[in-house]
Design a protein around this motif. Structure first.
Motif, PDB file in Angstrom:
ATOM      1  N   ILE A 202      29.433 -36.550-110.333  1.00 54.08           N
ATOM      2  CA  ILE A 202      28.493 -35.559-110.882  1.00 54.08           C
ATOM      3  C   ILE A 202      29.240 -34.356-111.442  1.00 54.08           C
ATOM      4  N   ILE A 203      30.236 -33.860-110.690  1.00 54.44           N
ATOM      5  CA  ILE A 203      31.009 -32.703-111.147  1.00 54.44           C
ATOM      6  C   ILE A 203      31.716 -33.014-112.467  1.00 54.44           C
ATOM      7  N   LEU A 204      32.325 -34.198-112.555  1.00 55.06           N
ATOM      8  CA  LEU A 204      33.031 -34.583-113.780  1.00 55.06           C
ATOM      9  C   LEU A 204      32.068 -34.743-114.954  1.00 55.06           C
ATOM     10  N   LEU A 205      30.894 -35.326-114.683  1.00 55.89           N
ATOM     11  CA  LEU A 205      29.908 -35.511-115.751  1.00 55.89           C
ATOM     12  C   LEU A 205      29.390 -34.162-116.262  1.00 55.89           C
ATOM     13  N   ILE A 206      29.152 -33.230-115.356  1.00 55.10           N
ATOM     14  CA  ILE A 206      28.706 -31.887-115.774  1.00 55.10           C
ATOM     15  C   ILE A 206      29.801 -31.216-116.611  1.00 55.10           C
ATOM     16  N   GLY A 207      31.048 -31.410-116.197  1.00 54.05           N
ATOM     17  CA  GLY A 207      32.164 -30.856-116.967  1.00 54.05           C
ATOM     18  C   GLY A 207      32.193 -31.394-118.387  1.00 54.05           C
ATOM     19  N   ILE A 208      31.956 -32.694-118.543  1.00 53.58           N
ATOM     20  CA  ILE A 208      31.904 -33.308-119.880  1.00 53.58           C
ATOM     21  C   ILE A 208      30.785 -32.692-120.709  1.00 53.58           C
ATOM     22  N   ILE A 209      29.639 -32.479-120.082  1.00 54.08           N
ATOM     23  CA  ILE A 209      28.493 -31.877-120.790  1.00 54.08           C
ATOM     24  C   ILE A 209      28.835 -30.471-121.265  1.00 54.08           C
ATOM     25  N   ILE A 210      29.453 -29.667-120.387  1.00 54.80           N
ATOM     26  CA  ILE A 210      29.793 -28.287-120.744  1.00 54.80           C
ATOM     27  C   ILE A 210      30.885 -28.253-121.818  1.00 54.80           C
ATOM     28  N   ALA A 211      31.810 -29.217-121.774  1.00 55.58           N
ATOM     29  CA  ALA A 211      32.860 -29.279-122.799  1.00 55.58           C
ATOM     30  C   ALA A 211      32.254 -29.469-124.188  1.00 55.58           C
ATOM     31  N   ALA A 212      31.078 -30.086-124.258  1.00 58.90           N
ATOM     32  CA  ALA A 212      30.244 -30.118-125.470  1.00 58.90           C
ATOM     33  C   ALA A 212      30.971 -30.643-126.698  1.00 58.90           C
ATOM     34  N   ASN A 213      31.753 -31.694-126.487  1.00 56.03           N
ATOM     35  CA  ASN A 213      32.408 -32.370-127.610  1.00 56.03           C
ATOM     36  C   ASN A 213      31.573 -33.608-127.933  1.00 56.03           C
ATOM     37  N   LEU A 214      31.070 -33.695-129.160  1.00 53.68           N
ATOM     38  CA  LEU A 214      30.190 -34.808-129.522  1.00 53.68           C
ATOM     39  C   LEU A 214      30.866 -36.155-129.299  1.00 53.68           C
ATOM     40  N   ALA A 215      32.175 -36.236-129.573  1.00 54.57           N
ATOM     41  CA  ALA A 215      32.913 -37.482-129.354  1.00 54.57           C
ATOM     42  C   ALA A 215      32.969 -37.827-127.860  1.00 54.57           C
ATOM     43  N   PHE A 216      33.068 -36.797-126.982  1.00 54.01           N
ATOM     44  CA  PHE A 216      33.005 -37.033-125.532  1.00 54.01           C
ATOM     45  C   PHE A 216      31.671 -37.673-125.164  1.00 54.01           C
ATOM     46  N   TYR A 217      30.594 -37.108-125.717  1.00 55.61           N
ATOM     47  CA  TYR A 217      29.256 -37.605-125.407  1.00 55.61           C
ATOM     48  C   TYR A 217      29.114 -39.078-125.815  1.00 55.61           C
ATOM     49  N   ILE A 218      29.548 -39.384-127.031  1.00 55.69           N
ATOM     50  CA  ILE A 218      29.394 -40.753-127.549  1.00 55.69           C
ATOM     51  C   ILE A 218      30.208 -41.740-126.724  1.00 55.69           C
ATOM     52  N   SER A 219      31.468 -41.430-126.466  1.00 54.15           N
ATOM     53  CA  SER A 219      32.328 -42.358-125.722  1.00 54.15           C
ATOM     54  C   SER A 219      31.854 -42.528-124.280  1.00 54.15           C
ATOM     55  N   THR A 220      31.373 -41.446-123.671  1.00 54.58           N
ATOM     56  CA  THR A 220      30.859 -41.540-122.295  1.00 54.58           C
ATOM     57  C   THR A 220      29.601 -42.394-122.247  1.00 54.58           C
ATOM     58  N   ALA A 253      15.592 -42.336-127.983  1.00 59.01           N
ATOM     59  CA  ALA A 253      16.023 -42.333-129.390  1.00 59.01           C
ATOM     60  C   ALA A 253      15.490 -41.123-130.171  1.00 59.01           C
ATOM     61  N   PRO A 254      14.197 -40.782-130.056  1.00 55.87           N
ATOM     62  CA  PRO A 254      13.709 -39.606-130.790  1.00 55.87           C
ATOM     63  C   PRO A 254      14.426 -38.319-130.401  1.00 55.87           C
ATOM     64  N   PHE A 255      14.761 -38.177-129.113  1.00 54.37           N
ATOM     65  CA  PHE A 255      15.457 -36.976-128.658  1.00 54.37           C
ATOM     66  C   PHE A 255      16.893 -36.939-129.187  1.00 54.37           C
ATOM     67  N   ILE A 256      17.532 -38.108-129.263  1.00 55.67           N
ATOM     68  CA  ILE A 256      18.890 -38.181-129.814  1.00 55.67           C
ATOM     69  C   ILE A 256      18.880 -37.797-131.293  1.00 55.67           C
ATOM     70  N   VAL A 257      17.877 -38.314-132.015  1.00 55.78           N
ATOM     71  CA  VAL A 257      17.749 -37.984-133.441  1.00 55.78           C
ATOM     72  C   VAL A 257      17.544 -36.483-133.622  1.00 55.78           C
ATOM     73  N   LEU A 258      16.683 -35.890-132.777  1.00 57.98           N
ATOM     74  CA  LEU A 258      16.443 -34.446-132.843  1.00 57.98           C
ATOM     75  C   LEU A 258      17.720 -33.667-132.562  1.00 57.98           C
ATOM     76  N   TYR A 259      18.486 -34.121-131.557  1.00 57.47           N
ATOM     77  CA  TYR A 259      19.737 -33.447-131.204  1.00 57.47           C
ATOM     78  C   TYR A 259      20.740 -33.526-132.356  1.00 57.47           C
ATOM     79  N   LEU A 260      20.866 -34.717-132.964  1.00 52.06           N
ATOM     80  CA  LEU A 260      21.802 -34.879-134.077  1.00 52.06           C
ATOM     81  C   LEU A 260      21.391 -34.037-135.279  1.00 52.06           C
ATOM     82  N   ASN A 261      20.095 -33.989-135.540  1.00 50.36           N
ATOM     83  CA  ASN A 261      19.599 -33.150-136.643  1.00 50.36           C
ATOM     84  C   ASN A 261      19.864 -31.667-136.374  1.00 50.36           C
ATOM     85  N   TYR A 262      19.874 -31.318-135.091  1.00 52.36           N
ATOM     86  CA  TYR A 262      20.130 -29.929-134.701  1.00 52.36           C
ATOM     87  C   TYR A 262      21.623 -29.599-134.753  1.00 52.36           C
TER      88      TYR A 262
END
Length: 392
Positions: A202-220, A253-262
């Motif tokens: 959980i700690i590592l996953l939260i760290g990935i979220i805070i790092a906020a790198n789109l490539a991190f999100y996709i690969s994870t 999927a709709p939320f992912i599309v909204l996030y990408l558009n944002y």
């Protein structure tokens, strides 16, 4: 008998020194803030060279235990890289840069044949938990303690010292994209593979979220989906999990599309930089037939300044793989085939590790986290996790 015991003792000493060095290097790489401010920036490069000098006998011993095709492949890549050094010097490239990129290309190949006990993988995870906790507390600090003026100064501090960036789009979530983050996704992958405690994951996953790198999100996300499917031990479970993933995908999927558009419009500058880097590196490579085939040599630098950036004498790019292609030409394809083939052979017993490595490549190719010390640390840590697997 005494000679045999002496050899075993010497190997134990080399293993201990190598393990100690690689743990120190991992800590320094993850803690580039604040160590780079204290002048430690070049220390990991020096220590990784010392590490491979110490462990070279272990590398040779393990290499010659391998099948013939592996020995031939590694030997060919060593010869090509060595010859490319001469070509690079003939091109007039800076000798220090030539040696640097030659050593990196060689060290990555060597790393596959050096394995420590699972202490290294555990240390790797623990060090990245520290980094993740730092990000979590830093996020809380930015959200609830500092003023708006202080946040502007904090961002300028990180940018001015080349430590990364700290910013927000809405004031409710701060993206802490600083040096030291690139190992977080791999540490998370290893925490799953090695079945670490939930709190660690959980700690590592939260760290990935805070790092906020789109490539991190996709690969994870890719790793989690494929790992979940891989763990299905029969066809019925596999189909059941596929249905669950498909159902969940329809919902999110709709939320992912909204996030990408944002997020994508806000990433326009970053995307433009990557596009520009791709264009100038390929254009530089294509100046003549020789450079197109053989590259511009290890350590090639450009003398170009655009409206976005000054690339004069630059050796780090967001698209570092394209820069490597610029240096190595057609041989870069052979090199990437070699490291992927070695990864597949090395992790064929425990395929989750090969998946983790591919997901590392997935986020590293679009960031300057590949073909450097980070890459070596990832391979060595994945190697060491195998010990735990074999015991189980």
């Amino acid at each position: 008998m005494k000679i045999h015991l002496r050899i075993q003792d010497d190997e134990k000493i080399l293993n201990f020194l190598g393990l100690l060095l690689i743990v120190i290097i991992t800590f320094l790489v993850s803690r580039q803030f604040p160590f780079n401010l204290l002048g430690f920036e070049g220390i990991p490069k020096i220590l990784i060279t010392l590490f491979f000098l110490i462990t070279f006998p272990i590398f040779l011993k393990e290499l010659y235990k391998e099948r013939l095709e592996v020995i031939v492949l590694v030997s060919i890549m060593f010869i090509i890289s060595s010859v490319h050094v001469l070509y690079s010097l003939f091109q007039g490239n800076e000798p220090v840069y030539v040696v640097r990129f030659f050593l990196v290309s060689v060290f990555i190949l060597m790393a596959y044949f050096i394995t420590f006990r699972d202490t290294l993988a555990k240390a790797f995870i623990f060090i990245n938990v520290i980094q993740s906790l730092f990000l979590i507390f830093f996020e809380i600090y930015l959200l609830f303690i500092v003023s708006a003026n202080d946040i502007v100064e904090i961002r300028q501090f990180f940018l001015n010292n080349n430590l990364g960036d700290v910013y927000t789009f809405n004031g409710f979530f701060y993206r802490i994209q600083i040096l030291g983050n690139p190992l977080l996704p791999v540490a998370f992958f290893l925490s799953l593979i090695m079945n670490q405690k939930k709190i660690v994951k959980i700690i590592l996953l939260i760290g990935i979220i805070i790092a906020a790198n789109l490539a991190f999100y996709i690969s994870t996300l890719v790793f989690l989906i494929l790992y979940y499917l891989y763990k299905a031990n029969n066809n019925e479970k596999f189909v059941n999990r596929m249905l669950k993933i498909s159902f969940l995908a329809l919902i999110v999927a709709p939320f992912i599309v909204l996030y990408l558009n944002y997020i994508l419009p806000k990433k326009e500058e970053s995307l433009n930089i990557r596009e520009e880097q791709f264009n100038i590196l390929i254009k530089d490579l294509s100046k003549n037939t020789a450079s197109t085939l053989l590259g511009k040599g290890f350590g090639n630098t450009l003398n170009i300044e655009t409206g976005i950036r000054n690339y004069t004498n630059k050796i780090y790019y967001e698209l570092q793989t394209v820069y490597f292609f610029n240096q190595f030409g057609i041989f870069s394809f052979a090199y990437f085939f070699a490291i992927l083939y070695l990864a597949f052979k090395r992790y064929s017993i425990q395929k989750e590790k090969f998946l983790a490595y591919i997901c590392y490549i997935l986020y590293a190719v679009t960031n300057p986290y590949i073909l450097d010390v980070t890459h070596v640390l990832v391979i060595l840590s994945l190697n060491s996790a195998e010990k735990k697997y074999e015991k189980k």
